[in-house]
Design a protein around this motif. Structure first.
Motif, PDB file in Angstrom:
ATOM      1  N   MET A  54     -36.372 -13.543 -10.772  1.00 32.75           N
ATOM      2  CA  MET A  54     -37.306 -13.880 -11.941  1.00 32.75           C
ATOM      3  C   MET A  54     -38.411 -13.029 -12.481  1.00 32.75           C
ATOM      4  O   MET A  54     -38.953 -12.584 -11.191  1.00 32.75           O
ATOM      5  N   PHE A  85     -41.782 -13.169 -12.601  1.00 26.17           N
ATOM      6  CA  PHE A  85     -43.007 -13.359 -12.611  1.00 26.17           C
ATOM      7  C   PHE A  85     -43.782 -13.723 -13.790  1.00 26.17           C
ATOM      8  O   PHE A  85     -44.873 -15.235 -14.096  1.00 26.17           O
ATOM      9  N   THR A 139     -39.601 -13.428  -5.339  1.00 27.12           N
ATOM     10  CA  THR A 139     -39.282 -13.709  -6.565  1.00 27.12           C
ATOM     11  C   THR A 139     -38.369 -12.637  -6.397  1.00 27.12           C
ATOM     12  O   THR A 139     -37.392 -12.413  -7.907  1.00 27.12           O
TER      13      THR A 139
END
Length: 141
Positions: free
Chosen positions: A1, A3, A134
């Protein structure tokens, strides 16, 4: 991901916190603290990032290499040792921050500088937790 893309307001708030926390701190000490917290939290992205910044700030290879064993090394000043001990205590917060660790840090840092150091430590822990969670690793953006 990514962020910063998914939660840009949160990411920008952490960037602002990071900028505020750095103010008034020695650039080399700042990087030592960030590397050490990142080692404890196993954030490889932050270890690589802050190691590079430490080199740019003039930190020696020997001191970077010995940082994980700073307590046994003779390469760090009393002030740096106090900062590193506080870093470890705050990073491992469930164990608490012993009075002796806090008092030693307070002996080496004026109150404003100590507040900045504490802010830096909790900010690098935010970055570590964001990046580890993440799955951000060196070479990823």
């Amino acid at each position: 991901m990514n962020f910063g893309t998914v939660a840009p307001k949160v990411y920008k708030a952490v960037l602002a916190l990071d900028a505020a926390a750095r103010q008034g701190l020695d650039p080399v000490l700042l990087e030592l603290v960030q590397i050490r917290a990142s080692q404890i939290n196993r954030c490889t992205y932050c270890i690589e990032y802050h190691t590079g910044d430490a080199r740019k700030a003039g930190e020696s290879e020997s001191r970077i290499y010995q940082l994980s064993g700073w307590e046994e090394s003779s390469l760090y000043t009393a002030k740096e040792r106090a900062a590193l001990a506080l870093t470890e205590a705050i990073t491992r917060l469930p164990d608490g921050v012993p009075d002796a660790v806090y008092e030693e840090a307070a002996r080496h840092f004026e109150e404003q500088e100590l507040a900045q150091l504490i802010a830096l430590i909790f900010t690098v822990n935010v970055w570590n937790r964001m990046n580890v969670t993440t799955r951000k690793t060196p070479g990823t953006e």
